[in-house]
Scaffold this motif. Structure first.
Motif, PDB file in Angstrom:
ATOM      1  N   GLU A 216      -6.698   3.850  10.732  1.00 49.71           N
ATOM      2  CA  GLU A 216      -5.697   2.757  11.584  1.00 49.71           C
ATOM      3  C   GLU A 216      -6.229   2.806  13.065  1.00 49.71           C
ATOM      4  O   GLU A 216      -5.653   1.862  13.710  1.00 49.71           O
ATOM      5  N   GLY A 217      -6.919   3.767  13.652  1.00 46.61           N
ATOM      6  CA  GLY A 217      -7.420   3.407  14.997  1.00 46.61           C
ATOM      7  C   GLY A 217      -6.584   3.762  16.001  1.00 46.61           C
ATOM      8  O   GLY A 217      -6.771   3.313  17.139  1.00 46.61           O
ATOM      9  N   PHE A 218      -5.457   4.506  15.658  1.00 43.86           N
ATOM     10  CA  PHE A 218      -4.733   4.852  16.880  1.00 43.86           C
ATOM     11  C   PHE A 218      -5.499   6.217  17.790  1.00 43.86           C
ATOM     12  O   PHE A 218      -6.026   7.221  17.058  1.00 43.86           O
ATOM     13  N   PRO A 219      -5.157   6.106  19.167  1.00 38.91           N
ATOM     14  CA  PRO A 219      -5.960   7.023  19.869  1.00 38.91           C
ATOM     15  C   PRO A 219      -5.257   8.350  20.066  1.00 38.91           C
ATOM     16  O   PRO A 219      -5.269   9.162  20.897  1.00 38.91           O
ATOM     17  N   PHE A 220      -4.424   8.564  19.018  1.00 40.78           N
ATOM     18  CA  PHE A 220      -3.495   9.936  18.739  1.00 40.78           C
ATOM     19  C   PHE A 220      -3.233  10.130  17.371  1.00 40.78           C
ATOM     20  O   PHE A 220      -3.327   8.992  16.584  1.00 40.78           O
ATOM     21  N   LYS A 221      -2.503  11.078  17.054  1.00 46.91           N
ATOM     22  CA  LYS A 221      -2.099  11.512  15.752  1.00 46.91           C
ATOM     23  C   LYS A 221      -0.701  11.244  15.427  1.00 46.91           C
ATOM     24  O   LYS A 221       0.106  11.803  16.366  1.00 46.91           O
ATOM     25  N   PHE A 222      -0.352  10.159  14.736  1.00 49.97           N
ATOM     26  CA  PHE A 222       1.015   9.738  14.720  1.00 49.97           C
ATOM     27  C   PHE A 222       1.714  10.477  13.500  1.00 49.97           C
ATOM     28  O   PHE A 222       0.977  10.707  12.368  1.00 49.97           O
ATOM     29  N   LYS A 223       2.783  10.846  13.664  1.00 47.08           N
ATOM     30  CA  LYS A 223       3.579  11.648  12.695  1.00 47.08           C
ATOM     31  C   LYS A 223       4.808  10.882  12.440  1.00 47.08           C
ATOM     32  O   LYS A 223       5.647  10.707  13.630  1.00 47.08           O
ATOM     33  N   ARG A 224       5.390  10.541  11.421  1.00 49.59           N
ATOM     34  CA  ARG A 224       6.709   9.914  11.128  1.00 49.59           C
ATOM     35  C   ARG A 224       7.484  10.752  10.043  1.00 49.59           C
ATOM     36  O   ARG A 224       6.870  10.964   8.693  1.00 49.59           O
ATOM     37  N   LYS A 225       8.692  11.279  10.348  1.00 52.09           N
ATOM     38  CA  LYS A 225       9.525  11.947   9.457  1.00 52.09           C
ATOM     39  C   LYS A 225      10.642  10.970   9.018  1.00 52.09           C
ATOM     40  O   LYS A 225      11.345  10.489   9.530  1.00 52.09           O
ATOM     41  N   GLN A 226      10.549  10.566   7.797  1.00 55.37           N
ATOM     42  CA  GLN A 226      11.345   9.741   7.071  1.00 55.37           C
ATOM     43  C   GLN A 226      11.238   9.562   5.480  1.00 55.37           C
ATOM     44  O   GLN A 226      10.272  10.543   4.886  1.00 55.37           O
ATOM     45  N   PHE A 227      12.245   9.100   4.769  1.00 49.35           N
ATOM     46  CA  PHE A 227      12.059   9.092   3.380  1.00 49.35           C
ATOM     47  C   PHE A 227      10.955   8.428   3.050  1.00 49.35           C
ATOM     48  O   PHE A 227      10.615   6.974   3.557  1.00 49.35           O
ATOM     49  N   PRO A 228       9.929   8.861   1.971  1.00 48.75           N
ATOM     50  CA  PRO A 228       8.706   8.062   1.789  1.00 48.75           C
ATOM     51  C   PRO A 228       8.875   6.897   0.660  1.00 48.75           C
ATOM     52  O   PRO A 228       8.451   6.689  -0.411  1.00 48.75           O
ATOM     53  N   ILE A 229       9.621   5.961   1.290  1.00 48.32           N
ATOM     54  CA  ILE A 229       9.942   4.655   0.251  1.00 48.32           C
ATOM     55  C   ILE A 229      10.329   3.413   1.154  1.00 48.32           C
ATOM     56  O   ILE A 229      10.263   3.523   2.054  1.00 48.32           O
ATOM     57  N   ARG A 230      10.031   2.435   0.306  1.00 53.95           N
ATOM     58  CA  ARG A 230      10.138   1.128   0.839  1.00 53.95           C
ATOM     59  C   ARG A 230      11.178   0.255  -0.031  1.00 53.95           C
ATOM     60  O   ARG A 230      11.211   0.576  -1.545  1.00 53.95           O
ATOM     61  N   LEU A 231      11.757  -0.840   0.512  1.00 57.37           N
ATOM     62  CA  LEU A 231      12.390  -1.548  -0.459  1.00 57.37           C
ATOM     63  C   LEU A 231      11.208  -2.573  -1.389  1.00 57.37           C
ATOM     64  O   LEU A 231      10.203  -2.416  -0.937  1.00 57.37           O
ATOM     65  N   CYS A 232      11.581  -2.733  -2.668  1.00 59.17           N
ATOM     66  CA  CYS A 232      10.697  -3.448  -3.031  1.00 59.17           C
ATOM     67  C   CYS A 232      11.136  -4.604  -4.244  1.00 59.17           C
ATOM     68  O   CYS A 232      10.742  -4.693  -5.347  1.00 59.17           O
ATOM     69  N   PHE A 233      12.139  -5.538  -3.682  1.00 56.60           N
ATOM     70  CA  PHE A 233      12.401  -6.681  -3.941  1.00 56.60           C
ATOM     71  C   PHE A 233      10.993  -7.430  -4.147  1.00 56.60           C
ATOM     72  O   PHE A 233      10.676  -8.322  -4.996  1.00 56.60           O
ATOM     73  N   ALA A 234      10.237  -7.135  -3.070  1.00 55.47           N
ATOM     74  CA  ALA A 234       8.912  -8.046  -2.827  1.00 55.47           C
ATOM     75  C   ALA A 234       8.022  -6.707  -2.691  1.00 55.47           C
ATOM     76  O   ALA A 234       8.413  -5.823  -1.932  1.00 55.47           O
ATOM     77  N   MET A 235       6.883  -6.830  -2.886  1.00 56.53           N
ATOM     78  CA  MET A 235       5.491  -5.898  -2.765  1.00 56.53           C
ATOM     79  C   MET A 235       4.271  -6.677  -2.686  1.00 56.53           C
ATOM     80  O   MET A 235       4.131  -7.636  -3.195  1.00 56.53           O
ATOM     81  N   THR A 236       3.446  -5.954  -2.213  1.00 60.63           N
ATOM     82  CA  THR A 236       2.066  -6.493  -2.253  1.00 60.63           C
ATOM     83  C   THR A 236       1.397  -6.231  -3.876  1.00 60.63           C
ATOM     84  O   THR A 236       1.812  -5.453  -4.544  1.00 60.63           O
ATOM     85  N   ILE A 237       0.412  -7.016  -4.202  1.00 60.16           N
ATOM     86  CA  ILE A 237      -0.047  -6.920  -5.520  1.00 60.16           C
ATOM     87  C   ILE A 237      -0.732  -5.662  -5.727  1.00 60.16           C
ATOM     88  O   ILE A 237      -0.824  -5.042  -6.748  1.00 60.16           O
ATOM     89  N   ASN A 238      -1.479  -5.154  -4.633  1.00 57.96           N
ATOM     90  CA  ASN A 238      -2.141  -3.973  -4.658  1.00 57.96           C
ATOM     91  C   ASN A 238      -0.954  -2.970  -4.951  1.00 57.96           C
ATOM     92  O   ASN A 238      -1.367  -2.163  -5.723  1.00 57.96           O
ATOM     93  N   LYS A 239       0.029  -2.784  -4.251  1.00 59.86           N
ATOM     94  CA  LYS A 239       0.976  -1.853  -4.579  1.00 59.86           C
ATOM     95  C   LYS A 239       1.561  -1.851  -6.062  1.00 59.86           C
ATOM     96  O   LYS A 239       1.927  -0.735  -6.560  1.00 59.86           O
ATOM     97  N   SER A 240       1.960  -3.175  -6.404  1.00 60.66           N
ATOM     98  CA  SER A 240       2.268  -3.322  -7.829  1.00 60.66           C
ATOM     99  C   SER A 240       1.424  -2.775  -8.750  1.00 60.66           C
ATOM    100  O   SER A 240       1.846  -2.514 -10.012  1.00 60.66           O
TER     101      SER A 240
END
Length: 240
Positions: A216-240
C-alpha cells in the motif's frame, strides 16, 4: 452515449445467448464498431429513459421492489451489482472514480434506501510504533486500503455483507463469503451465510485488528480494529 461499466446482474449459466456473446468476445469473433470497441447487446443494457440518475436506474433494475423483499434471503443472494476492474468514467457528470470508490458510493446509496434502523460502527485506528504521534486518528480514519473494512460501517438488519478475511474456512468463513446481517450489537454481528455448502449457517463475527498489504506504500504500519466486512449490494468482479 450508452456505457456499461457495471454488469446488469449475475448471468445464469443457462443463459446461452449471453454465454455465446462472451465466447465470441473471448475468441475475437465479435465485430467491432470503432476504435476496437465492441457494441454491447441491447439485452444487457439498462437505458436511462427518465430524469433519474443512471445509478438509480441501475439500482432499480437490479433490486426491484426492494421495500417488499428486503427481508428475503433468496432475493438478496441472487443479485448484486458488479463493478469492472477498470476505472469508472461518467463524462456527463465529470466523475472519475476507482472501482472501490464507485462500489462504495453504490452501497452507500442503497443502504439509505434499505428499510430498517441503521447502526453505525466506527473503527479504532492507529499507526503502530508512532511514538511521536505524527499521524492523528482523524487522518487515519480517512484511509481505506484495499481489503480493509471502512472506518464508518453502516448496517441495517437483513442487509447483504461480504467477509474480508479468512476467519474459519472449515465453517465457511472465508474471504469473499456472502452473508446477510441478522442482528448486531456494539461488539458482535450475527449473520447468516447465503452461498455455498454452508448456506443457511448462522455465524457471529467479532471486531478484529486488520492491516493492509505491505504494497500500500504507507510510511507506517497501519492497524484498524473493525468488523471484517463490507456491504455487498455492489462489489468488484474480483471480489465476486
Amino acid at each position: 452515449m450508452e456505457k456499461l461499466k457495471l454488469s446488469k446482474n449475475m448471468r445464469a449459466r443457462t443463459d446461452s445467448t449471453f454465454n455465446e456473446f462472451l465466447l465470441r468476445v473471448g475468441n475475437g469473433d465479435e465485430p467491432t464498431v470503432a476504435d476496437d470497441l465492441i457494441a454491447l447487446p441491447t439485452s444487457i443494457l439498462i437505458k436511462n429513459q427518465s430524469d433519474d440518475l443512471p445509478e438509480d436506474c441501475l439500482i432499480n433494475a437490479i433490486f426491484p421492489s426492494l421495500d417488499e423483499n428486503f427481508k428475503s434471503i433468496d432475493y438478496m443472494k441472487d443479485r448484486a451489482i458488479l463493478a469492472t476492474k477498470n476505472e469508472y468514467v461518467d463524462m456527463d457528470r465529470a466523475i472519475l472514480a476507482t472501482k472501490n470508490e464507485y462500489v462504495d458510493m453504490l452501497n452507500d446509496r442503497i443502504i439509505k434506501q434499505f428499510l430498517g434502523e441503521e447502526k453505525e460502527f466506527y473503527s479504532f485506528d492507529e499507526a503502530v510504533d508512532d511514538t511521536n504521534h505524527h499521524y492523528q486518528p482523524e487522518f487515519l480514519n480517512t484511509l481505506l486500503p484495499n481489503g480493509l473494512a471502512p472506518h464508518k460501517l453502516v448496517l441495517k438488519k437483513h442487509c447483504p455483507i461480504i467477509l474480508l478475511r479468512n476467519l474459519d474456512p472449515t465453517n465457511g468463513l472465508c474471504n469473499g463469503t456472502r452473508m446477510v446481517c441478522q442482528d448486531f450489537n456494539c461488539n458482535i454481528i450475527h449473520a447468516k451465510i447465503t452461498m455455498g455448502q454452508h448456506a443457511g449457517k448462522e455465524v457471529f463475527l467479532p471486531r478484529i485488528p486488520l492491516s493492509p498489504a505491505e504494497d500500500e506504500g504507507f510510511p507506517f504500519k497501519f492497524k484498524r480494529k473493525q468488523f471484517p466486512i463490507r456491504l455487498c449490494f455492489a462489489m468488484t468482479i474480483n471480489k465476486s
